[in-house]
Write an enzyme that holds these catalytic residues in place. Structure first.
Site, PDB file in Angstrom:
ATOM      1  N   HIS A 145       0.811  -1.110   0.149  1.00 26.59           N
ATOM      2  CA  HIS A 145      -0.127   0.101  -0.065  1.00 26.59           C
ATOM      3  C   HIS A 145       0.941   1.262   0.157  1.00 26.59           C
ATOM      4  O   HIS A 145       2.050   1.176   0.634  1.00 26.59           O
ATOM      5  CB  HIS A 145      -1.009   0.124   1.317  1.00 26.59           C
ATOM      6  CG  HIS A 145      -2.175   0.838   1.151  1.00 26.59           C
ATOM      7  ND1 HIS A 145      -2.011   2.265   1.407  1.00 26.59           N
ATOM      8  CD2 HIS A 145      -3.414   0.580   0.918  1.00 26.59           C
ATOM      9  CE1 HIS A 145      -3.064   2.724   1.409  1.00 26.59           C
ATOM     10  NE2 HIS A 145      -4.093   1.930   0.714  1.00 26.59           N
ATOM     11  N   ASP A 147      -7.768  -5.422   0.129  1.00 28.48           N
ATOM     12  CA  ASP A 147      -8.368  -6.194  -0.947  1.00 28.48           C
ATOM     13  C   ASP A 147      -8.106  -7.655  -0.619  1.00 28.48           C
ATOM     14  O   ASP A 147      -8.379  -8.646  -1.300  1.00 28.48           O
ATOM     15  CB  ASP A 147      -7.675  -5.974  -2.318  1.00 28.48           C
ATOM     16  CG  ASP A 147      -8.608  -4.525  -2.648  1.00 28.48           C
ATOM     17  OD1 ASP A 147      -9.616  -4.582  -2.591  1.00 28.48           O
ATOM     18  OD2 ASP A 147      -7.633  -3.885  -3.362  1.00 28.48           O
TER      19      ASP A 147
END
Ligand code: ACO
Length: 385
Positions: free
Chosen positions: A265, A321
């Site tokens: 991320h 996710d």
């Protein structure tokens, strides 16, 4: 050298650059915390509902009972789509990716919105309208491609998440399913200036309309390294097939310079707090439901161990996710719909940021550092051809 190339600063992917001031959400990428309007998302998931959180994100404070009631009524009223619109929508192809259908159908909705419904003075209602409409569009697409009747006669008793599941699957969800979907929508509703929110805000910064901003955002969310990763994660788990193969898969990806989906991320350099919550639910659900999702969870656990052992020192951990797809699998949702669920939730964050940004609007117009040739002579260059 162009006139500015010596003075411009260039940050690839806008890393470390703030593009606006905002009071909607705060991401602490070091401690792994996410706040919506000052509230820890973990608290909101525990104690709140999606409708309450949507109100909080849009208006900046938790709703009173009356305010919540009004929002629920609007969400219900705005689910109704124009007849003429539905006629055109029925001509759309169904052998396409659901995110493509969603992008095109939101854009088409813009053609049917009047300034009264979605003008300068009704932007908040437009945000609520879009939030009510997105689940309808996903449902219409899915049920039509399954050759099933549309459940447009929505139940007034059901909340936003329950109604979405009801319409999608044609039967009212169990209470646990309703709770999980409601909480998943809360977790996905907002995340500061991520790529799709930025796309929405860039579009809105030209004083374009909300439908255009959300269409831009859906097209951006679809990408496999943004919201599209939830579907890719389950594809990856299917490809690995066996928990014993997870470590080898990671080794191969790293040797070939490939990304492992659902990890990493830009901001979180530790465990994404949303992934931590989703992992807990995935574990609970697979133990109840079993089946393919259980196998996928076992592979995911091995994968997480292998990736964090190798890449944890680089700040690479599961992101939102990684476990969400397993949760949706347990709810019987097909994997190509996963990213549309993300959009159904994130439309709240997109529209909240559009409204906030427009209050002190300035058009986005960054520069590119020019690296091409200068002062070419047309006749000389042409004669070389
Ligand atoms: N697998 C393996 N290595 C990775 C991964 C990954 N998933 N993610 C980052 N890295 C490595 C990169 O190879 C790079 O290594 P290097 O410094 O040795 O070259 C380093 O980590 C930094 O990577 P960047 O690409 O600079 O990170 P960036 O912030 O630009 O990208 C992104 C973030 C796009 C999320 C990236 O981590 C990725 O592609 N992850 C996989 C796709 C994914 O899960 N996306 C969903 C993100 S959450 C969301 O958008 C809703």
């Amino acid at each position: 050298m162009s006139e500015l190339s010596g003075t411009l600063q260039y940050f690839k992917g806008l890393e470390g650059v703030a593009v606006t001031e905002s009071s909607i959400s705060y991401v602490d990428g070091v401690r792994g915390k996410l706040l919506y309007r000052g509230f820890d998302v973990e608290d909101l998931v525990e104690h709140s509902t999606f409708e309450e959180v949507a109100y909080l994100l849009w208006y900046g404070h938790l709703p009173s009972e009356g305010e919540l009631c009004e929002l629920r009524e609007k969400l219900m009223k705005f689910r109704k789509l124009p007849e003429e619109y539905l006629k055109i929508l029925k001509t759309f192809p169904l052998d396409v990716h659901p995110m493509d259908f969603l992008r095109a159908s939101v854009s088409l909705l813009g053609l049917f919105s009047t300034p009264d419904e979605c003008g300068e003075n009704t932007r908040m209602d437009c945000a609520i309208r879009l939030t009510a409409q997105l689940p309808m569009l996903v449902t219409i697409f899915h049920r039509r491609r399954m050759g099933k009747e549309l459940n447009l006669d929505v139940s007034e008793k059901l909340g936003h998440a329950a109604n979405f599941l009801y319409m999608l699957r044609g039967k009212p969800p169990e209470s646990m399913e309703e709770t999980i979907m409601d909480k998943a929508l809360i977790l996905h509703a907002e995340q500061e200036m991520n790529a799709s929110t930025f796309a929405a805000v860039v579009t809105a910064s030209t004083l374009s309309d909300m439908y255009s901003a959300v269409t831009s955002a859906i097209g951006t969310l679809k990408g496999p390294i943004h919201g599209g990763a939830n579907e890719k994660v389950v594809e990856m788990l299917e490809e690995i097939g066996d928990p014993e193969e997870a470590e080898g898969y990671v080794e191969r990806c790293l040797a070939e310079g490939r990304r492992i989906m659902g990890f990493g991320h830009r901001i979180y350099k530790t465990y994404d707090p949303r992934a931590r919550i989703l992992k807990k639910w995935a574990e609970t659900l697979v133990n109840i439901r079993g089946g393919r999702a259980k196998r996928h969870f076992e592979i995911a656990m091995k994968l997480e161990k292998a990736v964090t052992e190798r890449l944890g020192n680089k700040g690479i951990y599961p992101n939102v996710d990684f476990y969400s797809g397993i949760v949706y699998e347990c709810l019987g949702i097909p994997k190509d719909l996963f990213t549309t669920i993300f959009a159904v939730a994130r439309v709240v964050g997109w529209t909240a940021h559009v409204i906030e940004y427009n209050e002190t609007n300035r058009i986005f117009r960054p520069r590119a550092i020019y690296k091409g040739p200068m002062n070419l002579n047309y006749k000389i260059e042409k004669s070389k051809r």
